[in-house]
Design a protein around this motif. Structure first.
Motif, PDB file in Angstrom:
ATOM      1  N   ASN A 137       6.888 -16.826  85.465  1.00 29.25           N
ATOM      2  CA  ASN A 137       6.687 -18.067  86.205  1.00 29.25           C
ATOM      3  C   ASN A 137       7.976 -18.551  86.852  1.00 29.25           C
ATOM      4  O   ASN A 137       8.000 -18.933  88.025  1.00 29.25           O
ATOM      5  CB  ASN A 137       6.147 -19.162  85.277  1.00 29.25           C
ATOM      6  N   ALA A 187       1.799 -17.564  88.946  1.00 29.32           N
ATOM      7  CA  ALA A 187       3.172 -17.639  89.430  1.00 29.32           C
ATOM      8  C   ALA A 187       3.965 -16.395  89.036  1.00 29.32           C
ATOM      9  O   ALA A 187       4.051 -16.046  87.856  1.00 29.32           O
ATOM     10  CB  ALA A 187       3.864 -18.895  88.901  1.00 29.32           C
ATOM     11  N   TYR A 228      -2.439 -21.630  92.922  1.00 29.89           N
ATOM     12  CA  TYR A 228      -1.614 -22.290  91.916  1.00 29.89           C
ATOM     13  C   TYR A 228      -2.199 -23.649  91.520  1.00 29.89           C
ATOM     14  O   TYR A 228      -1.606 -24.377  90.724  1.00 29.89           O
ATOM     15  CB  TYR A 228      -0.191 -22.497  92.444  1.00 29.89           C
TER      16      TYR A 228
END
Length: 483
Positions: A138, A178, A186
């Motif tokens: 991420n 991500a 997202y």
């Protein structure tokens, strides 16, 4: 670090790290990683958010996998286990299920041994088994927008510090997407604009819902702009099937679209309290025959009775079933009750008294979505004052050609019959209902089936800052309703 215990699993970390080398998105496991979670949290992390070898390029005997342990079409259960054998020619694998998931195994031989046979297509191999791996992916993905390598590294370290320390936990779609180099969204959930009241408009809306759900997002839809059942559709000289039937079609997408990971989509579908189809909307989701019978016997509103009766299905007892239940009751006065319990006697008495079995028509109707009623201030005032409330919609059947053009071009921009009337357009009152009858219907159905929810749409628009930008609240996603 040849092997390690993660939860209660013994995973070969050295081999897993070799597999991870084939996936540039995934970060190797290091000695300092320790967050594996437990129980449901661990399963959710591995099943929904961890990066997986979806093509099964590295799959081998001994690998740790996520699988469906209970293969129920309506209520499947996921679990974790280790591959004991790969049967490539049959596209199947044998898996030893972890102890805490064995209670879901239904076949006696599976429950006894813990070993199940599953299709290769129904299992997933997670490459991220520690939360820190997800946090690194991420952080890399979020920092990638920076223009220089120095700035990307700085942002990565800042993101990773906050994520790995659990000071900040992103939404599920961020955790999954991500840094994964995939086309998922997202954002967890979306609210759609009002549906344009035309076949083309409904098709476009449906297409967008399908696209959002396929990328991992949940969707909220307000169907109040769709004309009521049996309203004239002049373009084809026919009658509309109504808002509820179209909304059911949209709700079915939840069952059809499989999302990233094993996460099924979620939909919220709403209808305004002033819409003429509101009673049908509420009752069509009711799956409890007892409550439908209660409504028929206790409401003073004829439309509620009619729609509840249409939803209720009655199957008369056959001659053999009648004889069977009567035969059971013949044992009631015999010492020992012939081995029958009081519950069995009561059930037999109820079946004979009713003369059959009650169920519901269209049991799958709208099951792909949660439903909620958008409540206005006018309706709540009518409930409080025990007054009548008008169910109404733009008077499309009597519009001029110019008015119909304005309706087709602009009605979906407003989506509120009160605003539409204030603009000078004709509005038809389909009927009046005692506000408390509708209020009681909402409460009875919500109490016994958790549907519908309620959403105070006027209050939401009074309190939102969206009005400062020329927008308004249309609906909410599945997370935002009141239950």
């Amino acid at each position: 670090m040849a092997a390690t215990l993660v939860g209660k699993s013994k995973i070969n970390i050295e081999q897993l790290n070799k597999d991870i080398e084939k996936f540039p998105q995934v970060h190797s496991i290091t000695e300092d990683m320790k967050i594996a979670h437990k129980g449901v949290s661990r399963l959710v992390m591995l099943d929904r958010y961890a990066f997986k070898d979806t093509e099964k390029k590295t799959l081998k005997t001994g690998d740790f996998v996520v699988l469906t342990v209970k293969e129920d079409p309506n209520f499947p259960a996921r679990g974790l286990g280790f591959i004991t054998e790969i049967i490539a020619e049959e596209n199947k694998v044998k898996i030893l299920v972890e102890e805490e998931y064995k209670h879901n195994l239904e076949k006696p031989e599976e429950a006894e041994t813990g070993i199940v046979t599953r299709s290769l297509d129904s299992i997933d191999k997670p490459l991220e088994i520690y939360y820190e791996q997800i946090a690194k992916r991420n952080a890399s993905g979020l920092a990638a927008v920076e223009e220089t390598e120095e700035k990307r590294q700085e942002s990565f370290e800042q993101f990773y510090e906050e994520l790995s320390s659990l000071n900040f936990v992103p939404a599920g779609r961020v955790l999954y997407g991500a840094g994964a180099d995939t086309d998922v969204t997202y954002f967890n959930c979306y609210v759609m604009p009002f549906v344009k009241d035309s076949r083309e408009g409904i098709s476009d809306h449906r297409k967008q819902v399908m696209e959002i759900m396929s990328r991992g997002g949940g969707v909220g839809t307000n169907g109040s702009t769709l004309r009521p059942r049996n309203t004239l559709a002049r373009g084809v000289n026919g009658k509309s099937s109504g808002s509820v039937s179209w909304l059911d079609d949209i709700a079915k997408l939840t069952h059809l679209v499989e999302q990233g990971g094993s996460r099924r989509g979620a939909q919220m579908i709403m209808l305004a309290d002033w819409h003429p189809d509101i009673i049908e909307f509420i009752i069509s989701k009711m799956q409890n025959p007892r409550i439908l019978r209660f409504l028929i016997e206790n409401t003073n509103d004829e439309q509620i009775k009619q729609l509840a009766s249409e939803k209720l299905k009655f199957t008369p007892l056959t001659e053999s079933e009648t004889a069977m239940y009567q035969g059971i009751l013949n044992y009631k006065n015999i010492p020992g009750y012939g081995g029958f319990s009081e519950k069995i006697f009561k059930d037999a008495e109820e079946k004979l008294a009713a003369g059959g079995n009650y169920s519901v028509h269209k049991s799958e109707f709208l099951t792909g979505a949660n439903i909620s009623v958008c409540l206005t201030k006018e309706f709540m005032d009518a409930v409080e004052n025990d007054g009548e409330y008008e169910l109404r919609f733009p008077d499309v059947e009597n519009y001029t050609k110019e008015e119909m053009t304005a309706y087709n071009e602009n009605w979906h921009e407003y989506g509120d019959v009160r605003e539409w009337k204030a603009k000078g357009f004709g509005v038809r009152t389909y009927r009046k209902i005692k506000a408390r009858e509708l209020w009681n219907l909402i409460n009875i159905c919500a109490t016994y089936s958790a549907e519908p929810g309620i959403f105070f749409i006027d209050n939401a628009n009074d309190k939102t800052n969206a009005t400062a930008y020329g927008h308004k609240v249309v609906a909410t996603n599945p997370c935002g309703r009141a239950a």
